[in-house]
Design a protein around this motif. Structure first.
Motif, mmCIF file in Angstrom:
data_model
loop_
_atom_site.group_PDB
_atom_site.id
_atom_site.type_symbol
_atom_site.label_atom_id
_atom_site.label_comp_id
_atom_site.label_asym_id
_atom_site.label_seq_id
_atom_site.Cartn_x
_atom_site.Cartn_y
_atom_site.Cartn_z
ATOM 1 N N THR A 121 14.636 110.717 74.678
ATOM 2 C CA THR A 121 15.786 111.618 74.662
ATOM 3 C C THR A 121 16.825 111.122 75.652
ATOM 4 O O THR A 121 16.535 110.303 76.525
ATOM 5 N N LYS A 123 21.220 111.286 75.247
ATOM 6 C CA LYS A 123 22.429 111.938 74.760
ATOM 7 C C LYS A 123 22.111 112.991 73.700
ATOM 8 O O LYS A 123 22.928 113.869 73.411
ATOM 9 N N ALA A 124 20.942 112.913 73.111
ATOM 10 C CA ALA A 124 20.474 113.917 72.151
ATOM 11 C C ALA A 124 19.007 114.197 72.422
ATOM 12 O O ALA A 124 18.290 113.362 72.994
ATOM 13 N N ASP A 125 18.552 115.394 72.009
ATOM 14 C CA ASP A 125 17.145 115.718 72.200
ATOM 15 C C ASP A 125 16.317 115.207 71.026
ATOM 16 O O ASP A 125 16.821 114.466 70.160
ATOM 17 N N THR A 127 15.349 116.586 68.428
ATOM 18 C CA THR A 127 15.780 117.063 67.109
ATOM 19 C C THR A 127 17.164 116.552 66.727
ATOM 20 O O THR A 127 17.662 116.886 65.654
ATOM 21 N N GLY A 128 17.791 115.775 67.595
ATOM 22 C CA GLY A 128 19.109 115.230 67.314
ATOM 23 C C GLY A 128 20.260 116.064 67.823
ATOM 24 O O GLY A 128 21.422 115.694 67.634
ATOM 25 N N ARG A 129 19.984 117.186 68.477
ATOM 26 C CA ARG A 129 21.057 118.017 69.023
ATOM 27 C C ARG A 129 21.576 117.426 70.332
ATOM 28 O O ARG A 129 20.802 116.835 71.096
ATOM 29 N N PRO A 130 22.881 117.583 70.617
ATOM 30 C CA PRO A 130 23.452 117.015 71.856
ATOM 31 C C PRO A 130 22.727 117.546 73.088
ATOM 32 O O PRO A 130 22.389 118.724 73.171
ATOM 33 N N LEU A 131 22.520 116.646 74.049
ATOM 34 C CA LEU A 131 21.788 117.013 75.259
ATOM 35 C C LEU A 131 22.636 116.713 76.490
ATOM 36 O O LEU A 131 23.224 117.604 77.078
#
Length: 355
Positions: A121, A123-125, A127-131
């Motif tokens: 992980t 820039k994204a987690d 699941t692909g969501r922004p982190l």
């Protein structure tokens, strides 16, 4: 002391870093749950974020939180990175701006056995969501919020950690409360010549530049566009001009920036043949960094032949109100600028900017 020498071709640089153990594990332990790969300033922010959450060396060791600080961000040293990441449940890459280290770590971990390959992980987690954000400032507070969320997903959040996070959020909420209902924006100092030298005629648009005169872009009653990097003033108009009906635009350019790198932007504008007037704002001081004199002893008189050598169609300095042109604003600069607005070729003016 013996002086080391090395050939800094990429394989040699990697060997040098590996031999001298420049990649450092800042938090270590036998348990491997969450591995954090970082570098530079972000590494300091990660440690500060852990400390704010109450995760000292002992707590990190107990929870399996480990931190690797890379000495070189490209190419990432492969052996150290693989050895550090192997066996973790998750590896979080913390870096500022766009992902640069993360894609390299991904390629290094790709061929690890499934039982040793962690979830990656950054820039994204998972699941692909922004982190982690790709723009703006990245500090301990932002990193701490992300760390808490990742630790919670891994089932590592206990009551002391939850209490510490609640205390941090309460302090942030109290500190962000506005003291007054007024939002006071930065403004020019009393008597600053840029307060008038940045004025443009009615209906005109100006591009701001790097310097304290950028505050013109913060004034809602002035049509100024936010600047690009130092030395690129006006270059953005090269790309925009063919796609708009606006034939002419102004560009503010400080004398320090002009001597530093802004002259290159003037040359580029001339080569592109765009309709732009550079307003060289002379005050003989680099105001942003202490008010020291501009290197090269650039003056208004010397700037005119400099602009002409770079191909400007016209150049003038110390403007006064022409008798045959009705001024469109109170600024002497804007009065002469009204004439410049009708020109298509690149031009330059040097308004009197001495208080």
């Amino acid at each position: 002391m013996e002086r080391r020498t090395t050939d800094f071709r990429l394989p040699a640089a990697q060997a040098f870093i590996r031999a001298n153990r420049l990649d450092r594990v800042l938090r270590d332990g036998d348990r491997r749950t969450l591995g954090i790969v970082t570098a530079g300033k972000a590494a300091l922010d990660v440690i500060e974020a852990l400390n704010q959450l109450g995760l000292n060396d002992a707590r990190c060791r107990a929870l399996g939180i480990r931190v690797l600080k890379l000495a070189m961000t490209w190419p990432v040293e492969p052996d150290v990175t693989r050895a550090f990441a192997r066996g973790h449940r998750q590896v979080l890459v913390v870096e500022e701006k766009r992902a640069f280290i993360e894609p390299q770590v991904a390629s290094l971990l790709y061929h690890l056995d499934a039982g040793e390959r962690p979830v990656l992980t950054g820039k994204a987690d998972a699941t692909g969501r922004p982190l982690l954000p790709q723009n703006g400032e990245l500090g301990p507070t932002e990193i701490g919020a992300v760390l808490f969320g990742q630790l919670e997903a891994l089932g590592l959040v206990d009551e002391p950690l939850r209490t510490r996070r609640a205390e941090i959020e309460a302090r942030l909420a109290a500190g962000s409360a506005a003291l007054t209902p007024f939002n006071r924006m930065p403004f020019f100092c009393s008597g600053c010549p840029h307060n008038t030298s940045t004025v443009v005629p009615d209906g005109s648009v100006a591009l701001s530049g790097i310097g304290c005169h950028v505050m013109a872009a913060m004034m809602p009653h002035r049509k100024h566009v936010w600047p690009v990097q130092m030395g690129g003033e006006g270059a953005n108009w090269i790309g925009v001009a063919p796609f708009t009906d606006t034939r002419h635009i102004f560009q503010n350019l400080g004398d320090g920036t002009y001597h530093h790198s802004g002259s290159l932007a003037v040359r580029a504008a001339v080569s592109a043949g765009i309709g732009i007037t550079y307003k060289l704002l002379f005050n003989d001081a680099v105001a942003m960094t202490g008010g020291q004199p501009v290197e090269g002893q650039m003056t208004r008189g010397r700037s005119r032949p400099s602009c002409c050598r770079r191909g400007c169609a016209r150049s003038w300095s110390s403007p006064t109100i022409p008798t045959n042109i009705r001024p469109q604003c109170v600024s002497r600069t804007a009065s002469r600028s009204a004439r410049a607005r009708s020109w298509t070729p690149c031009s330059a003016t040097s308004p009197r900017s001495t208080a």
